[in-house]
Design an enzyme around this catalytic site. Structure first.
Site, PDB file in Angstrom:
ATOM      1  N   GLU A  89       0.816  -0.934   0.002  1.00 31.89           N
ATOM      2  CA  GLU A  89      -0.079   0.153   0.082  1.00 31.89           C
ATOM      3  C   GLU A  89       0.982   1.285   0.070  1.00 31.89           C
ATOM      4  O   GLU A  89       1.757   1.488   0.647  1.00 31.89           O
ATOM      5  CB  GLU A  89      -0.922   0.048   1.228  1.00 31.89           C
ATOM      6  CG  GLU A  89      -2.052   1.080   1.313  1.00 31.89           C
ATOM      7  CD  GLU A  89      -3.131   0.956   2.466  1.00 31.89           C
ATOM      8  OE1 GLU A  89      -3.818   1.804   2.491  1.00 31.89           O
ATOM      9  OE2 GLU A  89      -2.582   0.211   3.361  1.00 31.89           O
ATOM     10  N   LYS A 116      -9.312   2.818  -2.851  1.00 28.06           N
ATOM     11  CA  LYS A 116      -9.636   2.332  -1.559  1.00 28.06           C
ATOM     12  C   LYS A 116     -10.850   2.766  -1.039  1.00 28.06           C
ATOM     13  O   LYS A 116     -11.276   4.002  -1.304  1.00 28.06           O
ATOM     14  CB  LYS A 116      -8.719   2.674  -0.543  1.00 28.06           C
ATOM     15  CG  LYS A 116      -8.570   1.935   0.816  1.00 28.06           C
ATOM     16  CD  LYS A 116      -7.355   2.351   1.382  1.00 28.06           C
ATOM     17  CE  LYS A 116      -7.521   1.453   2.905  1.00 28.06           C
ATOM     18  NZ  LYS A 116      -6.280   1.857   3.422  1.00 28.06           N
ATOM     19  N   CYS A 154      -5.975  -2.948   1.566  1.00 27.67           N
ATOM     20  CA  CYS A 154      -5.734  -2.947   3.221  1.00 27.67           C
ATOM     21  C   CYS A 154      -7.291  -3.040   3.860  1.00 27.67           C
ATOM     22  O   CYS A 154      -7.684  -4.067   4.219  1.00 27.67           O
ATOM     23  CB  CYS A 154      -5.111  -1.920   3.582  1.00 27.67           C
ATOM     24  SG  CYS A 154      -4.169  -1.986   5.226  1.00 27.67           S
TER      25      CYS A 154
END
Length: 437
Positions: free
Chosen positions: A45, A115, A151
């Site tokens: 990330e 994200k 994540c």
């Protein structure tokens, strides 16, 4: 249609803000993935900026430079067949900033995904910087539909479920997940729960390294659709984790299960402290450390960690005895330094302490001696150690454990002086446990 897919997970140690350095790491890992005959390589990330870049994201020039670095890594794929999944910051035309992943082939960006679930508690506050994306769609890579939850996305059922409903056959998850005790068991449990829900494999890539007060332990792994560990990468060190997957009647499966043994609980704590120390010292431009060696367990453990992190030639231990220092303490300190092979000096503090007491005697007349005089000893030690740090360019390490800090058993401007404390998150009994280990 592709029946096999060779995936490389680049488990690397980036530095926040060091775009050129991180880009060089990325280029090297890309070349290694090519040498390993990988079809696809994925980075962790926000790899190029380091995780997490915080208020650097408010600097327009930094954002521009980060996007240019991403384009430079994309161009490295120009003359190869490898696919690149690169998590990066992404600025849209209207100025919106996203935590993103881009997919590139042959020097060209073919897809971007954002994200959705932005953490906003504990140690990360992404909503300060980014806007969340919509539920992401899979990316077609070599004829395979691949989902890339980023994540925090896998902590929420809807993201993975939506990706698989949209056709994703494999999930690849880039992470910036800090270490804490037993964290890997929690990750296994989380990923297994997602896999049980969606019935496709999930590959979990984590970064490694110390960054300020955080330590990232790596330990990247994959869980097959059957819920079993397909592979396990190394902990607390960089690694290129390569796995091969094949399409079967029941879905995608890893062709060969491999697993690097995870460290024990005690070893993980030790390696986390050593890695955090090594990277804090190195990433802040230091090469050597100095610390006060008292003859007690805390400073002995810190000295041993420093040797593991930096090498004995870069560790300077100093004993600072006063009239109350026992012979046992003097002997233990010297013995510890000798066993570790570090430079050792003893600097008695009686003369400077008594000089300070003498200068204060008139002002303190009629006052009973108390903690004030005791703290002068600690502060004199801190002054001398800081002088050594300033003169020789060595970072001063503090050596107080978490139990002492929690109850205020420490002296500000004295034994709290220093730039970094490797055992700041270890309780006293954990220090004893580690020393025994």
């Amino acid at each position: 249609m592709t029946e096999r897919l060779r995936i490389a997970l680049a488990q690397l140690n980036p530095t926040v803000g060091a775009l050129k350095q991180n880009l060089a790491l990325g280029k090297k890992a890309l070349a290694q993935a090519l040498a390993a005959k990988a079809d696809l390589v994925m980075f962790s990330e926000l790899f190029l900026t380091g995780y997490f870049p915080e208020d650097l994201l408010f600097k327009p020039r930094f954002v521009e430079d980060a996007m240019e670095a991403a384009q430079a890594l994309v161009e490295e794929t120009k003359n190869s067949k490898i696919g690149l999944l690169l998590p990066t910051i992404w600025r849209e035309p209207d100025g919106t900033l996203r935590n993103a992943v881009i997919y590139a082939e042959r020097g060209e960006i073919l897809a971007t995904r954002f994200k959705r679930e932005l953490p906003n508690d504990d140690v990360f506050y992404e909503k300060r910087y980014f806007l969340p994306g919509p539920l992401p769609a899979p990316i077609m890579i070599g004829g395979i539909s691949i989902g890339v939850p980023i994540c925090e996305d896998i902590w929420h059922e809807d993201v993975c479920a939506s990706l698989v409903r949209s056709g994703a056959e494999i999930l690849l998850c880039p992470n910036g997940s800090p270490y804490w005790a037993h964290k890997q068991n929690q990750r296994y449990e989380l990923v297994r729960s997602r896999v049980a829900e969606v019935k496709v494999p999930l590959l979990y890539l984590n970064q490694v390294g110390g960054q300020d007060e955080l330590v990232f332990d790596g330990a990247s792994f994959g869980i097959g659709a059957d819920g079993e560990v397909a592979f396990q990468g190394k902990s607390f060190m960089s690694d290129l984790v390569v796995s091969e997957w094949e399409r079967r009647e029941t879905g995608w499966a890893c062709t060969e299960r491999t697993a690097t043994p995870l460290p024990s609980h005690e070893e993980a704590q030790w390696r986390a402290a050593v890695l955090g120390l090594r990277d804090y010292v190195g990433k802040n431009g230091f090469k050597k450390v100095v610390l006060g060696l008292s003859g007690g367990i805390d400073s002995a453990v810190v000295a041993a960690m420093a040797v593991d992190a930096l090498g004995k030639q870069n560790v300077h231990c100093v004993m600072l005895p006063y009239r109350y220092t026992s012979e046992d303490s003097l002997k233990d300190a010297k013995d510890c330094a000798t066993r570790l092979g570090v430079r050792y000096d003893a600097i008695p503090i009686s003369v400077p302490v008594e000089a300070v007491n003498g200068e204060l005697a008139q002002l303190f007349a009629g006052q009973a001696a108390d903690i004030t005089e005791e703290n002068i000893q600690s502060r004199m030690r801190g002054l001398i150690l800081m002088a050594l740090s300033n003169k020789f360019g060595s970072m001063l390490l503090t050596t107080g454990n978490k139990s002492e800090m929690a109850v205020g058993y420490a002296t500000i401007y004295g034994d709290m002086n220093g730039g970094f404390n490797p055992i700041k998150d270890l309780l006293k009994m954990q220090v004893y446990g580690l020393s025994q280990w």
